[in-house]
Design a protein around this motif. Structure first.
Motif, PDB file in Angstrom:
ATOM      1  N   VAL A  40       0.831  -1.129   0.048  1.00  0.00           N
ATOM      2  CA  VAL A  40      -0.072  -0.054  -0.136  1.00  0.00           C
ATOM      3  C   VAL A  40       0.832   1.477   0.001  1.00  0.00           C
ATOM      4  O   VAL A  40       0.261   2.373  -0.498  1.00  0.00           O
ATOM      5  N   TYR A  41       2.029   1.174   0.364  1.00  0.00           N
ATOM      6  CA  TYR A  41       3.066   2.267   0.386  1.00  0.00           C
ATOM      7  C   TYR A  41       4.040   2.001  -0.979  1.00  0.00           C
ATOM      8  O   TYR A  41       5.084   2.590  -0.657  1.00  0.00           O
ATOM      9  N   SER A  42       3.729   1.378  -1.559  1.00  0.00           N
ATOM     10  CA  SER A  42       4.666   1.362  -3.084  1.00  0.00           C
ATOM     11  C   SER A  42       5.208   2.733  -3.297  1.00  0.00           C
ATOM     12  O   SER A  42       4.375   3.671  -3.491  1.00  0.00           O
ATOM     13  N   PRO A  43       6.404   2.657  -3.703  1.00  0.00           N
ATOM     14  CA  PRO A  43       7.005   3.938  -4.233  1.00  0.00           C
ATOM     15  C   PRO A  43       6.514   4.274  -5.614  1.00  0.00           C
ATOM     16  O   PRO A  43       7.113   4.812  -6.379  1.00  0.00           O
ATOM     17  N   SER A  44       5.684   3.217  -6.322  1.00  0.00           N
ATOM     18  CA  SER A  44       5.460   3.389  -7.785  1.00  0.00           C
ATOM     19  C   SER A  44       4.660   4.477  -8.049  1.00  0.00           C
ATOM     20  O   SER A  44       3.714   4.928  -7.200  1.00  0.00           O
ATOM     21  N   ALA A  45       4.817   4.986  -9.294  1.00  0.00           N
ATOM     22  CA  ALA A  45       3.724   6.001  -9.753  1.00  0.00           C
ATOM     23  C   ALA A  45       2.600   5.514  -9.746  1.00  0.00           C
ATOM     24  O   ALA A  45       1.427   6.183  -9.683  1.00  0.00           O
ATOM     25  N   GLU A  46       2.266   4.384  -9.886  1.00  0.00           N
ATOM     26  CA  GLU A  46       0.770   3.614  -9.877  1.00  0.00           C
ATOM     27  C   GLU A  46       0.022   3.843  -8.607  1.00  0.00           C
ATOM     28  O   GLU A  46      -1.121   3.932  -8.682  1.00  0.00           O
ATOM     29  N   VAL A  47       0.716   3.861  -7.770  1.00  0.00           N
ATOM     30  CA  VAL A  47       0.176   3.945  -6.406  1.00  0.00           C
ATOM     31  C   VAL A  47       0.356   5.395  -5.852  1.00  0.00           C
ATOM     32  O   VAL A  47      -0.633   6.047  -5.339  1.00  0.00           O
ATOM     33  N   ARG A  48       1.566   6.006  -6.124  1.00  0.00           N
ATOM     34  CA  ARG A  48       1.619   7.280  -5.231  1.00  0.00           C
ATOM     35  C   ARG A  48       1.385   8.411  -6.533  1.00  0.00           C
ATOM     36  O   ARG A  48       1.234   9.691  -6.045  1.00  0.00           O
ATOM     37  N   SER A  51       2.278  13.200  -8.129  1.00  0.00           N
ATOM     38  CA  SER A  51       2.254  14.251  -7.074  1.00  0.00           C
ATOM     39  C   SER A  51       1.267  13.441  -6.149  1.00  0.00           C
ATOM     40  O   SER A  51       0.400  12.710  -6.181  1.00  0.00           O
ATOM     41  N   PRO A  52       1.156  14.257  -4.699  1.00  0.00           N
ATOM     42  CA  PRO A  52       0.301  13.740  -3.588  1.00  0.00           C
ATOM     43  C   PRO A  52      -1.150  13.650  -3.875  1.00  0.00           C
ATOM     44  O   PRO A  52      -2.041  12.762  -3.457  1.00  0.00           O
ATOM     45  N   GLU A  53      -1.647  14.600  -4.845  1.00  0.00           N
ATOM     46  CA  GLU A  53      -3.069  14.599  -5.169  1.00  0.00           C
ATOM     47  C   GLU A  53      -3.442  13.545  -6.012  1.00  0.00           C
ATOM     48  O   GLU A  53      -4.670  13.053  -6.190  1.00  0.00           O
ATOM     49  N   GLN A  54      -2.405  12.872  -6.809  1.00  0.00           N
ATOM     50  CA  GLN A  54      -2.816  11.778  -7.530  1.00  0.00           C
ATOM     51  C   GLN A  54      -2.550  10.308  -7.055  1.00  0.00           C
ATOM     52  O   GLN A  54      -2.679   9.267  -7.680  1.00  0.00           O
ATOM     53  N   ALA A  55      -2.126  10.265  -5.750  1.00  0.00           N
ATOM     54  CA  ALA A  55      -1.976   9.123  -4.938  1.00  0.00           C
ATOM     55  C   ALA A  55      -3.282   8.232  -5.209  1.00  0.00           C
ATOM     56  O   ALA A  55      -4.419   8.618  -5.015  1.00  0.00           O
ATOM     57  N   VAL A  56      -3.188   7.038  -5.017  1.00  0.00           N
ATOM     58  CA  VAL A  56      -4.633   5.918  -5.202  1.00  0.00           C
ATOM     59  C   VAL A  56      -4.390   5.202  -3.964  1.00  0.00           C
ATOM     60  O   VAL A  56      -3.590   4.526  -3.860  1.00  0.00           O
ATOM     61  N   LEU A  57      -5.514   5.276  -3.334  1.00  0.00           N
ATOM     62  CA  LEU A  57      -5.679   4.500  -2.118  1.00  0.00           C
ATOM     63  C   LEU A  57      -5.856   2.878  -2.425  1.00  0.00           C
ATOM     64  O   LEU A  57      -6.570   2.786  -3.277  1.00  0.00           O
ATOM     65  N   GLN A  58      -4.752   2.531  -1.873  1.00  0.00           N
ATOM     66  CA  GLN A  58      -4.830   0.685  -2.170  1.00  0.00           C
ATOM     67  C   GLN A  58      -5.887   0.003  -1.218  1.00  0.00           C
ATOM     68  O   GLN A  58      -5.599   0.152   0.125  1.00  0.00           O
ATOM     69  N   THR A  59      -6.597  -0.712  -1.738  1.00  0.00           N
ATOM     70  CA  THR A  59      -7.681  -1.498  -0.938  1.00  0.00           C
ATOM     71  C   THR A  59      -7.396  -2.994  -1.119  1.00  0.00           C
ATOM     72  O   THR A  59      -7.164  -3.176  -1.923  1.00  0.00           O
ATOM     73  N   GLY A  60      -8.091  -3.740  -0.348  1.00  0.00           N
ATOM     74  CA  GLY A  60      -8.192  -5.041  -0.569  1.00  0.00           C
ATOM     75  C   GLY A  60      -6.939  -5.939  -0.329  1.00  0.00           C
ATOM     76  O   GLY A  60      -6.813  -6.940  -0.920  1.00  0.00           O
ATOM     77  N   MET A  61      -5.728  -5.242   0.277  1.00  0.00           N
ATOM     78  CA  MET A  61      -4.526  -5.766   0.222  1.00  0.00           C
ATOM     79  C   MET A  61      -4.319  -6.628   1.577  1.00  0.00           C
ATOM     80  O   MET A  61      -3.045  -6.874   1.628  1.00  0.00           O
ATOM     81  N   HIS A 111      -6.689   5.058   8.871  1.00  0.00           N
ATOM     82  CA  HIS A 111      -7.649   6.530   8.957  1.00  0.00           C
ATOM     83  C   HIS A 111      -8.000   6.615   7.201  1.00  0.00           C
ATOM     84  O   HIS A 111      -9.369   7.150   7.229  1.00  0.00           O
ATOM     85  N   GLU A 112      -7.269   6.663   6.337  1.00  0.00           N
ATOM     86  CA  GLU A 112      -7.545   6.952   5.046  1.00  0.00           C
ATOM     87  C   GLU A 112      -8.790   5.836   4.351  1.00  0.00           C
ATOM     88  O   GLU A 112      -9.732   6.032   3.826  1.00  0.00           O
ATOM     89  N   LEU A 113      -8.656   4.522   4.754  1.00  0.00           N
ATOM     90  CA  LEU A 113      -9.563   3.383   4.576  1.00  0.00           C
ATOM     91  C   LEU A 113     -10.845   3.923   5.177  1.00  0.00           C
ATOM     92  O   LEU A 113     -11.916   3.773   4.402  1.00  0.00           O
ATOM     93  N   LYS A 114     -10.706   4.182   6.374  1.00  0.00           N
ATOM     94  CA  LYS A 114     -12.129   4.596   7.002  1.00  0.00           C
ATOM     95  C   LYS A 114     -12.944   5.728   6.384  1.00  0.00           C
ATOM     96  O   LYS A 114     -14.094   5.809   6.266  1.00  0.00           O
ATOM     97  N   LYS A 115     -12.100   6.719   6.095  1.00  0.00           N
ATOM     98  CA  LYS A 115     -12.354   7.951   5.499  1.00  0.00           C
ATOM     99  C   LYS A 115     -13.172   7.676   4.034  1.00  0.00           C
ATOM    100  O   LYS A 115     -14.088   8.485   3.851  1.00  0.00           O
ATOM    101  N   ALA A 116     -12.344   6.686   3.310  1.00  0.00           N
ATOM    102  CA  ALA A 116     -13.157   6.503   1.839  1.00  0.00           C
ATOM    103  C   ALA A 116     -13.906   5.298   2.113  1.00  0.00           C
ATOM    104  O   ALA A 116     -14.466   4.760   1.183  1.00  0.00           O
ATOM    105  N   ASN A 117     -14.509   4.869   3.499  1.00  0.00           N
ATOM    106  CA  ASN A 117     -15.320   3.772   3.492  1.00  0.00           C
ATOM    107  C   ASN A 117     -15.022   2.319   2.618  1.00  0.00           C
ATOM    108  O   ASN A 117     -15.635   1.881   2.031  1.00  0.00           O
ATOM    109  N   ALA A 118     -13.546   2.447   2.910  1.00  0.00           N
ATOM    110  CA  ALA A 118     -12.814   1.132   2.035  1.00  0.00           C
ATOM    111  C   ALA A 118     -12.470   0.058   2.959  1.00  0.00           C
ATOM    112  O   ALA A 118     -12.545   0.294   4.213  1.00  0.00           O
ATOM    113  N   SER A 119     -11.917  -0.973   2.412  1.00  0.00           N
ATOM    114  CA  SER A 119     -11.544  -1.883   3.379  1.00  0.00           C
ATOM    115  C   SER A 119     -10.259  -2.652   2.969  1.00  0.00           C
ATOM    116  O   SER A 119      -9.969  -2.639   1.759  1.00  0.00           O
ATOM    117  N   ARG A 120      -9.569  -3.196   4.012  1.00  0.00           N
ATOM    118  CA  ARG A 120      -8.348  -3.810   3.730  1.00  0.00           C
ATOM    119  C   ARG A 120      -8.721  -5.229   3.114  1.00  0.00           C
ATOM    120  O   ARG A 120      -7.737  -5.824   2.264  1.00  0.00           O
TER     121      ARG A 120
END
Length: 130
Positions: A40-48, A51-61, A111-120
């Protein structure tokens, strides 16, 4: 302290944790990072993003693991995850930063998962791992 270079790297399949060993002031110390956190903290552009605004929250991991680890020169590891993700280079400096901040980063992720109503939890039926 600048980021030390690991003296040992070992993946524990059952616990899905990457153990990194360091020589710190002449003493061998080992730290573990879970595959889920690494993913979930991969340094890849696909995840991050680019820019910080483009980061994609990783769910189901929750059950993600590693298939392979490839050293990249004397500065990084390429982690190959069993969900197909392998585009991030984990520099030794970044891995050390993760170790130093793992509790804070994990709390932020939850916290970000909860805010997005997402799950691990992954969608669908989880596969039994051997």
């Amino acid at each position: 302290m600048s980021a030390p270079m690991p003296t040992g790297v070992h993946y524990h399949q059952r616990s899905r944790e990457l153990a990194l060993t360091y020589d710190i002031n002449g003493e061998s110390q080992s730290f573990r990072l879970g595959a889920e956190m690494l993913r979930v903290y991969s340094p890849s552009a696909e995840v991050r993003g680019h820019s910080p605004e483009q980061a994609v929250l990783q769910t189901g991991m929750k059950y993600v693991g590693l298939k392979n680890i490839t050293p990249v020169g004397n500065y990084a590891l390429k982690l190959h995850f069993d969900d197909g993700h392998d585009s991030g280079l984990y520099t030794y400096a970044y891995l050390w930063e993760m170790i130093e901040n793992r509790e804070l980063w994990w709390d932020d992720y939850l916290h970000e998962l909860k805010k997005a109503n997402a799950s691990r939890e992954p969608l669908g039926i989880p596969l039994q791992r051997q």
